[in-house]
Design an enzyme around this catalytic site. Structure first.
Site, PDB file in Angstrom:
ATOM      1  N   PHE A 141       0.855  -1.189   0.000  1.00  0.00           N
ATOM      2  CA  PHE A 141       0.000   0.000   0.000  1.00  0.00           C
ATOM      3  C   PHE A 141       0.887   1.233   0.000  1.00  0.00           C
ATOM      4  CE2 PHE A 141      -2.292   3.614   1.575  1.00  0.00           C
ATOM      5  CZ  PHE A 141      -3.434   3.568   0.813  1.00  0.00           C
ATOM      6  N   ASP A 226       9.328   2.892   2.026  1.00  0.00           N
ATOM      7  CA  ASP A 226       8.121   3.656   2.321  1.00  0.00           C
ATOM      8  C   ASP A 226       7.859   3.516   3.815  1.00  0.00           C
ATOM      9  OD1 ASP A 226       5.635   4.710   2.771  1.00  0.00           O
ATOM     10  OD2 ASP A 226       4.676   3.794   1.023  1.00  0.00           O
ATOM     11  N   LYS A 255       2.497  10.964   7.283  1.00  0.00           N
ATOM     12  CA  LYS A 255       1.669  10.703   8.467  1.00  0.00           C
ATOM     13  C   LYS A 255       2.152  11.403   9.742  1.00  0.00           C
ATOM     14  CE  LYS A 255      -1.057   6.996   6.741  1.00  0.00           C
ATOM     15  NZ  LYS A 255      -0.752   5.826   5.925  1.00  0.00           N
TER      16      LYS A 255
HETATM   17  C1  LIG Z   1      -0.906   5.950   4.371  1.00  0.00           C
HETATM   18  C2  LIG Z   1       0.212   5.461   3.541  1.00  0.00           C
HETATM   19  C3  LIG Z   1       0.557   6.095   2.333  1.00  0.00           C
HETATM   20  C4  LIG Z   1      -0.255   7.213   1.730  1.00  0.00           C
HETATM   21  O1  LIG Z   1      -0.359   8.329   2.534  1.00  0.00           O
HETATM   22  P1  LIG Z   1      -1.518   9.409   2.267  1.00  0.00           P
HETATM   23  O2  LIG Z   1      -1.156  10.549   3.175  1.00  0.00           O
HETATM   24  O3  LIG Z   1      -2.828   8.756   2.620  1.00  0.00           O
HETATM   25  O4  LIG Z   1      -1.457   9.773   0.831  1.00  0.00           O
HETATM   26  C5  LIG Z   1       1.663   5.636   1.650  1.00  0.00           C
HETATM   27  N1  LIG Z   1       2.386   4.612   2.114  1.00  0.00           N
HETATM   28  C6  LIG Z   1       2.071   3.965   3.259  1.00  0.00           C
HETATM   29  C7  LIG Z   1       2.920   2.831   3.721  1.00  0.00           C
HETATM   30  C8  LIG Z   1       0.965   4.361   4.012  1.00  0.00           C
HETATM   31  O5  LIG Z   1       0.643   3.703   5.124  1.00  0.00           O
END
Ligand SMILES: *Cc1c(COP(=O)(O)O)cnc(C)c1O
Length: 399
Positions: A141, A226, A255
């Site tokens: 994700f 990520d 985040k």
């Molecule tokens: C939440 C998330 C994203 C995307 O972040 P948004 O602020 O919702 O665009 C990307 N990578 C990971 C691993 C995430 O948990």
């Protein structure tokens, strides 16, 4: 006063139905506690998918935001602001990298990392522009843009959204053999989550990240971590990559970087990689705005000053050990690192989520069978005990 029911109905009436939110309305929140319009209080065990590592409205972060509201909030990058340099410095210090590119949402930071890797491939590695390949993992994700869902293996995220962005090769998360086999002379990067959050708190086989990192080095490929969800202490380390002593070439961050107040994201890397940009080649109107910087600088200061990684590790051990004492044959496994914890069931978890909410504990299933417990790292031991009592009641049908 409006009831939760009225608010939910109005929300559903006017909003696109791209979410199926649990039927709890947040009206006010503080620390780990959320209160609905009827005055019921809950423990927040999702923390906005780890964006609330500092809890709701951390007083020092709120104070930093309020102070900045009276100074300057937005400049765009057409001009300088007096805080962006300090934001850069703090994030360089945390990541050990020497260059930062600020954006707002996690998805934008992922997109930035993809663009960076492609450019680095064309400008530095010498791959023909247009031929760059990036290896990604199944069940990943990384966000919701068209290029990001082009990497997804989840049909729900993709259906009806084609045509997709080419240049991505999917492998199974954890498979070193598949990683090796996927590499070509055009490979510029391998993008991975150190722990797959949305896939259900999936921890890769031991050594996977370390070995991936070595393979990337041997083949002149960038390792992109990520850490949007796993970063900033959530897993008991400042970055989850540290669990395998890996330093990725590129950190993707978001985040919790926004302190629970603002969307703040960034890519961190060294200048031999992030140096591929020239003016006009990438950007964002809100990226690096002074309000975001003020909030984020304070959040990063707290992470270090209060040793959030240690807090998350110790509280996570405590929380997990107590979750493991809960006797319910439907529970298959409890796994996690720090305060990123998954409870996997042999059966769909939704009824248990409902029972948890009835017992004052807000959590949500991810991928049907797993419930994620990821409270704010600021949660106290007393609060954990009270929340655990609610979880015990919900999962042992004492309720
Ligand atoms: C939440 C998330 C994203 C995307 O972040 P948004 O602020 O919702 O665009 C990307 N990578 C990971 C691993 C995430 O948990």
């Amino acid at each position: 006063m409006r009831t939760s029911k009225e608010i939910i109905e109005k929300t559903e009436k006017y909003g696109a139905h791209n979410y199926h939110s649990k039927e709890v309305v947040f009206a006010t929140a503080s620390g780990v506690h959320v209160t609905d319009p009827e005055g019921n209080t809950y423990f927040d065990m999702l923390s906005a998918y780890s964006a609330l590592n500092f809890g709701h409205r951390h007083p020092e972060i709120v104070a930093a935001a309020k102070e900045q509201l009276d100074a300057v909030t937005l400049t765009s990058r057409a001009f300088h602001n007096n805080l962006l340099c300090d934001f850069y410095e703090s994030l360089c210090s945390l990541t050990g990298k020497n260059m930062i590119l600020p954006m707002n949402t996690g998805a934008e930071a992922v997109e930035t990392a993809l663009k960076t890797a492609r450019r680095w491939g064309a400008f530095v590695k010498g791959v023909e522009d247009g031929k760059q390949e990036i290896i990604v993992c199944n069940n990943n994700f990384h966000g919701r843009t068209i290029s990001i869902i082009s990497m997804s293996s989840d049909p729900t995220c993709r259906r009806g959204f084609g045509p997709f962005t080419p240049g991505f090769i999917n492998i199974d998360y954890g498979s070193i053999d598949q990683l090796k086999a996927a590499i070509t002379p055009n490979t510029v990067a391998f993008l991975m989550e150190p722990i797959q959050g949305e896939a259900g708190i999936i921890i890769p086989p031991e050594g996977f990240m370390k070995k991936s990192s070595e393979i990337c080095k041997e083949n002149n490929i960038l390792l992109i971590a990520d850490e949007v969800q796993t970063g900033f202490a959530r897993t008991g380390k400042m970055f989850a990559s540290e669990w395998e002593d890996v330093v990725p070439d590129i950190y993707v961050l978001g985040k919790a970087l926004g302190g629970g107040i603002m969307p703040v994201s960034a890519v961190a890397a060294d200048s031999d990689i992030l140096g591929v940009y020239e003016p006009g080649s990438h950007g964002s109107t809100f990226g690096g705005n002074p309000l975001a910087c003020a909030v984020s600088i304070k959040a990063m200061e707290l992470l270090v000053r209060d040793n959030y990684p240690k807090m998350a590790f110790e509280k996570g051990e405590y929380f997990m050990s107590h979750l493991r004492e809960i006797k319910n044959p439907d529970i298959k496994e409890i796994r996690g690192r720090g305060l990123l914890i998954g409870m996997e069931f042999h059966v769909p978890a939704a009824p248990y989520v409902k029972a948890l909410i009835k017992n004052g504990v807000l959590a949500k299933e991810t991928h049907e069978m797993t419930i994620r417990f990821a409270p704010p790292i600021t949660i106290s031991y007393e609060e954990m005990d009270t929340a655990l009592a609610g979880i015990r009641r919900a999962l042992t049908k004492e309720s």
